[in-house]
Design an enzyme around this catalytic site. Structure first.
Site, PDB file in Angstrom:
ATOM      1  N   GLY A  21       0.852  -1.190   0.000  1.00  0.00           N
ATOM      2  CA  GLY A  21       0.000   0.000   0.000  1.00  0.00           C
ATOM      3  C   GLY A  21       0.879   1.228   0.000  1.00  0.00           C
ATOM      4  CG  ASP A 137      -5.204   9.213  14.538  1.00  0.00           C
ATOM      5  OD1 ASP A 137      -4.317   9.357  13.690  1.00  0.00           O
ATOM      6  OD2 ASP A 137      -6.376   9.606  14.377  1.00  0.00           O
TER       7      ASP A 137
END
Ligand SMILES: Nc1ncnc2c1ncn2[C@@H]1O[C@H](COP(=O)(O)OP(=O)(O)OP(=O)(O)O)[C@@H](O)[C@H]1O
Ligand SMILES: O=C(O)c1cc(-c2cccc(F)c2)nc2ccccc12
Ligand SMILES: [Mg+2]
EC number: 2.7.11.1
Length: 273
Positions: A21, A137
């Site tokens: 990715g 997060d």
């Protein structure tokens, strides 16, 4: 410390394979560490881009934190090295990729699957909070899936102190609790809020305060404008737990160790995680 952490690595230690990715600062490749035959993910970050975005110090600190965390639901950082142009992070390989893609494919998860994920994340966060690390997060994009289907918190955005770091608004607001949206002091209970948002999104396929405009989302967060749609059908235990996590007053949020005893988790989470 294990040999991996102190060894001086170079690219010649690895047989680099296909890209897994692309992130903001470079690509992530599958790779085999030649001597051990160990499969890893090699995250390659370009120094110029790190420098331009002024994130070098953040990356160093996050690498420092990440390399010391050891938990089955936290992605391991085995080591790092750098050459003239790039910084390389040697990461645990998460064989089943991004949870985000899985959620998009299934639209939403069953209560058993959602509860199993939430319980493993709660255990990982209890471990982090015990080390005075808060995450800040937690969201689907930062969660990967291991070979046995287990969840791995993959993001490097850990902060080690409970200090108020101004959040660049480039990321989605959806997961921010009121105290962060108003950027006042925040502590480990921000992770409980985000876990509540995540649990809602696992069950309904969308985060609870989603709106077209940022300003609208901001209003819904600070008002804790929490609504449960009639479809998909979700148990009242699940709604009860989420309602105890998405509480404006951070000290009143359901504590993580209490979450693990909540009937919805007890009845639905697979103990193996
Ligand atoms: N350890 C891993 N195992 C398998 N795939 C990975 C791993 N790390 C990253 N990937 C894949 O590479 C993509 C980009 O990685 P990552 O999200 O870490 O980059 P980034 O977005 O720059 O980092 P960050 O999200 O911290 O800003 C991920 O979305 C995922 O698909
Ligand atoms: O040229 C360097 O010394 C350098 C080192 C590191 C670094 C060092 C340890 C851990 C880590 F994550 C990153 N990051 C950089 C980012 C931009 C430009 C240069 C550097
Ligand atoms: Mg990413």
């Amino acid at each position: 410390v294990s040999e991996a952490a102190q060894k001086r690595w170079t690219t010649s230690d690895f047989d680099v394979g296909k890209p897994l990715g692309r992130g903001k600062f470079g690509h992530v490749y599958i790779a085999r560490e030649i001597r051990s035959n160990h499969i890893v993910a090699l995250k390659v970050l370009f120094k110029t881009q790190l420098h331009q975005s002024q994130v070098e110090h953040q990356l160093r600190r996050e690498v420092e934190i990440q390399s010391h965390l050891r938990h089955p639901n936290i992605l391991r950082l085995y080591g790092y090295f750098y050459d003239q142009k790039r910084v390389y992070l040697i990461l645990e390989y998460a064989a089943r990729g991004e949870l985000y893609k899985e959620l998009q494919k299934c639209k939403y998860f069953s209560e058993r699957r959602a509860a199993t994920y939430v319980a493993s994340l709660a255990r990982a966060l209890i471990y982090c909070h015990g080390k005075h690390v808060i995450h800040r997060d937690i969201k689907p994009e930062n969660l990967l899936i291991g070979a046995q289907g287990e969840l791995k918190i993959a993001d490097f955005g850990w902060s080690v102190h409970t200090f108020n770091r101004r959040r660049t608004m480039c990321g989605t607001l959806d997961y921010l609790p009121p105290e962060m949206v108003k950027s006042v002091e925040h502590d480990a209970s921000v992770d409980i809020w985000s876990l509540g948002i995540l649990c809602y999104e696992f069950l309904y396929g969308v985060p609870p305060f989603e709106a077209r405009e940022h300003s609208e989302t901001y209003k819904r967060i600070v008002q804790v404008d929490l609504k449960f749609p009639p479809k998909p059908i979700v148990s009242s235990y699940a709604k009860d737990m989420i309602s105890q996590m998405l509480v404006k007053e951070s000290t009143q949020r359901l504590a993580l160790h209490k979450l693990l005893e909540h009937p919805w988790i007890v009845q639905n989470a697979d103990p193996s995680g």
